[in-house]
Design an enzyme around this catalytic site. Structure first.
Site, PDB file in Angstrom:
ATOM      1  N   TYR A  26       9.982  21.954   8.233  1.00 21.00           N
ATOM      2  CA  TYR A  26      10.065  21.907   9.430  1.00 21.00           C
ATOM      3  C   TYR A  26       9.957  22.823  10.760  1.00 21.00           C
ATOM      4  O   TYR A  26       9.101  24.014  10.398  1.00 21.00           O
ATOM      5  CB  TYR A  26      11.193  23.049   9.340  1.00 21.00           C
ATOM      6  CG  TYR A  26      12.016  24.250   8.198  1.00 21.00           C
ATOM      7  CD1 TYR A  26      12.212  25.316   8.606  1.00 21.00           C
ATOM      8  CD2 TYR A  26      12.117  23.867   6.979  1.00 21.00           C
ATOM      9  CE1 TYR A  26      11.567  26.537   7.994  1.00 21.00           C
ATOM     10  CE2 TYR A  26      12.485  25.271   5.810  1.00 21.00           C
ATOM     11  CZ  TYR A  26      11.714  26.343   6.723  1.00 21.00           C
ATOM     12  OH  TYR A  26      12.196  27.169   5.555  1.00 21.00           O
ATOM     13  N   GLU A  77       7.101   7.822  11.785  1.00 17.15           N
ATOM     14  CA  GLU A  77       6.559   8.079  12.821  1.00 17.15           C
ATOM     15  C   GLU A  77       7.300   9.035  12.577  1.00 17.15           C
ATOM     16  O   GLU A  77       8.746   9.138  12.707  1.00 17.15           O
ATOM     17  CB  GLU A  77       6.538   7.241  14.185  1.00 17.15           C
ATOM     18  CG  GLU A  77       5.316   6.369  14.933  1.00 17.15           C
ATOM     19  CD  GLU A  77       6.109   6.077  15.967  1.00 17.15           C
ATOM     20  OE1 GLU A  77       7.229   5.479  16.611  1.00 17.15           O
ATOM     21  OE2 GLU A  77       4.306   5.563  16.492  1.00 17.15           O
ATOM     22  N   ARG A 136       0.596  -0.967   0.074  1.00 21.62           N
ATOM     23  CA  ARG A 136       0.009   0.234  -0.041  1.00 21.62           C
ATOM     24  C   ARG A 136       0.855   1.080  -0.505  1.00 21.62           C
ATOM     25  O   ARG A 136       0.949   2.385  -0.419  1.00 21.62           O
ATOM     26  CB  ARG A 136      -0.983  -0.367   1.179  1.00 21.62           C
ATOM     27  CG  ARG A 136      -1.753  -1.229   1.116  1.00 21.62           C
ATOM     28  CD  ARG A 136      -2.607  -1.002   3.378  1.00 21.62           C
ATOM     29  NE  ARG A 136      -1.284  -1.666   4.103  1.00 21.62           N
ATOM     30  CZ  ARG A 136      -1.215  -0.829   5.138  1.00 21.62           C
ATOM     31  NH1 ARG A 136      -3.008  -1.082   5.473  1.00 21.62           N
ATOM     32  NH2 ARG A 136      -0.423  -1.178   5.560  1.00 21.62           N
ATOM     33  N   ASP A 148      19.991  36.156   0.652  1.00 17.07           N
ATOM     34  CA  ASP A 148      21.406  35.154   1.188  1.00 17.07           C
ATOM     35  C   ASP A 148      22.065  35.746   0.316  1.00 17.07           C
ATOM     36  O   ASP A 148      23.792  35.286   0.103  1.00 17.07           O
ATOM     37  CB  ASP A 148      21.073  33.362   0.679  1.00 17.07           C
ATOM     38  CG  ASP A 148      19.511  32.932   1.608  1.00 17.07           C
ATOM     39  OD1 ASP A 148      19.364  34.038   2.434  1.00 17.07           O
ATOM     40  OD2 ASP A 148      19.038  31.640   1.066  1.00 17.07           O
ATOM     41  N   GLU A 169      16.736  37.179  13.091  1.00 18.22           N
ATOM     42  CA  GLU A 169      16.901  36.797  12.380  1.00 18.22           C
ATOM     43  C   GLU A 169      17.986  36.949  11.223  1.00 18.22           C
ATOM     44  O   GLU A 169      18.751  38.731  11.105  1.00 18.22           O
ATOM     45  CB  GLU A 169      15.633  36.425  11.200  1.00 18.22           C
ATOM     46  CG  GLU A 169      14.945  36.060  11.794  1.00 18.22           C
ATOM     47  CD  GLU A 169      14.365  34.725  12.779  1.00 18.22           C
ATOM     48  OE1 GLU A 169      15.468  33.697  11.867  1.00 18.22           O
ATOM     49  OE2 GLU A 169      13.836  34.207  13.580  1.00 18.22           O
ATOM     50  N   HIS A 225      20.634  30.138   7.614  1.00 16.82           N
ATOM     51  CA  HIS A 225      19.869  30.958   8.522  1.00 16.82           C
ATOM     52  C   HIS A 225      19.592  30.289  10.287  1.00 16.82           C
ATOM     53  O   HIS A 225      20.343  29.792   9.901  1.00 16.82           O
ATOM     54  CB  HIS A 225      18.417  30.887   7.687  1.00 16.82           C
ATOM     55  CG  HIS A 225      18.212  31.006   6.159  1.00 16.82           C
ATOM     56  ND1 HIS A 225      17.564  30.775   5.769  1.00 16.82           N
ATOM     57  CD2 HIS A 225      18.498  32.323   5.486  1.00 16.82           C
ATOM     58  CE1 HIS A 225      17.458  31.159   4.563  1.00 16.82           C
ATOM     59  NE2 HIS A 225      18.106  32.788   4.746  1.00 16.82           N
ATOM     60  N   ASN A 232       6.840  25.846   8.679  1.00 19.12           N
ATOM     61  CA  ASN A 232       7.452  25.620   8.007  1.00 19.12           C
ATOM     62  C   ASN A 232       7.276  25.437   6.819  1.00 19.12           C
ATOM     63  O   ASN A 232       7.586  23.916   7.408  1.00 19.12           O
ATOM     64  CB  ASN A 232       8.241  27.243   7.515  1.00 19.12           C
ATOM     65  CG  ASN A 232       8.652  28.307   8.747  1.00 19.12           C
ATOM     66  OD1 ASN A 232       7.394  28.402   8.907  1.00 19.12           O
ATOM     67  ND2 ASN A 232       9.335  27.951   9.639  1.00 19.12           N
ATOM     68  N   ARG A 268      18.768  27.879  -0.314  1.00 19.22           N
ATOM     69  CA  ARG A 268      18.462  28.772   1.043  1.00 19.22           C
ATOM     70  C   ARG A 268      18.585  28.673   1.864  1.00 19.22           C
ATOM     71  O   ARG A 268      19.912  27.510   2.870  1.00 19.22           O
ATOM     72  CB  ARG A 268      17.440  27.690   1.817  1.00 19.22           C
ATOM     73  CG  ARG A 268      16.308  27.950  -0.003  1.00 19.22           C
ATOM     74  CD  ARG A 268      14.380  27.532   0.786  1.00 19.22           C
ATOM     75  NE  ARG A 268      13.716  27.080  -0.680  1.00 19.22           N
ATOM     76  CZ  ARG A 268      13.346  28.400  -1.188  1.00 19.22           C
ATOM     77  NH1 ARG A 268      13.185  29.364  -0.427  1.00 19.22           N
ATOM     78  NH2 ARG A 268      12.181  28.552  -1.916  1.00 19.22           N
ATOM     79  N   LYS A 289      15.445  24.170  15.093  1.00 19.66           N
ATOM     80  CA  LYS A 289      15.142  23.314  14.137  1.00 19.66           C
ATOM     81  C   LYS A 289      14.755  22.055  13.968  1.00 19.66           C
ATOM     82  O   LYS A 289      15.249  21.319  13.893  1.00 19.66           O
ATOM     83  CB  LYS A 289      15.484  24.225  13.257  1.00 19.66           C
ATOM     84  CG  LYS A 289      14.589  25.317  12.455  1.00 19.66           C
ATOM     85  CD  LYS A 289      15.634  25.894  11.712  1.00 19.66           C
ATOM     86  CE  LYS A 289      15.293  27.775  11.185  1.00 19.66           C
ATOM     87  NZ  LYS A 289      16.246  28.276   9.710  1.00 19.66           N
TER      88      LYS A 289
END
Length: 199
Positions: free
Chosen positions: A130, A26, A21, A167, A141, A60, A47, A57, A70
């Protein structure tokens, strides 16, 4: 959860159950955080980003305290996920570790407060989700240029990196250090100890 070579970074390798299937696993279980880190994961924001192949990306991070821990996974496609130790005074300052996250192994990466995070999409429509311990706060930030030659992150050579303007113009690690923008290893350790004692 298995620790990476940078203190405060872990990779989670869940057991995947597959049959005719499909598959089940988890994705997130707070017990694993308690068992490995001595604290649960405080969720404030979740996010989701979808990226074309070659999208880069990061790097950060958020100022500490409170920083932003995160828990990152890729639910579609594949990315090269990178944790960077940007904590001034850390024994592994300037080091990075890369883990491929994809929709086949279902690995996840956890990075604690004060660590830098970046990823590059290895396939079109790579989708990363995340969980964040703190919500987005623009004044806290910051970013480091992911192509900083001194960091020398081994991004895939066959991909032309596609960066946002923000960036691409972010400072190098050295420049951020000179400007006093980096979290300190000691401040991160003190803050994390406060989280363990409050659990």
């Amino acid at each position: 959860m298995q620790p990476l070579g940078i203190e405060g970074a872990w990779v989670d390798m869940p057991k995947v159950f597959a049959d005719n299937r499909g598959r089940f696993h988890e994705w997130f279980k707070n017990d694993r955080f308690h068992d490995s880190l001595g604290q649960g994961f405080r969720l404030e924001q979740a996010n989701c980003s979808r990226s074309v192949r070659g999208t880069l990306r990061g790097i950060h991070y958020a100022s500490v305290p409170p920083g932003q821990a995160k828990y990152v996974t890729c639910v579609g496609g594949a990315v090269l996920d990178v944790v960077v130790d940007i904590r001034a005074g850390s024994p592994t300052f300037g080091k990075w570790e890369a883990v491929q996250l994809d929709d086949r192994t279902h690995r996840s990466v956890y990075l604690s407060e004060g660590l830098g995070h970046a990823f590059m999409a290895l396939e079109d429509n790579s989708t990363v989700v995340y969980l964040c311990s703190q919500g987005y706060a623009p004044h806290r930030e910051f970013g480091i240029n992911p192509l900083d030659p001194e960091l020398a992150i081994a991004w895939p050579e066959d991909l032309a990196p596609c960066l946002s303007d923000k960036d691409a113009t972010a400072p190098t690690l050295q420049e951020a250090g000179r400007e006093g923008l980096l979290p300190s290893f000691e401040d991160c350790a003190v803050y994390r100890r406060s989280l363990v004692s409050s659990n």
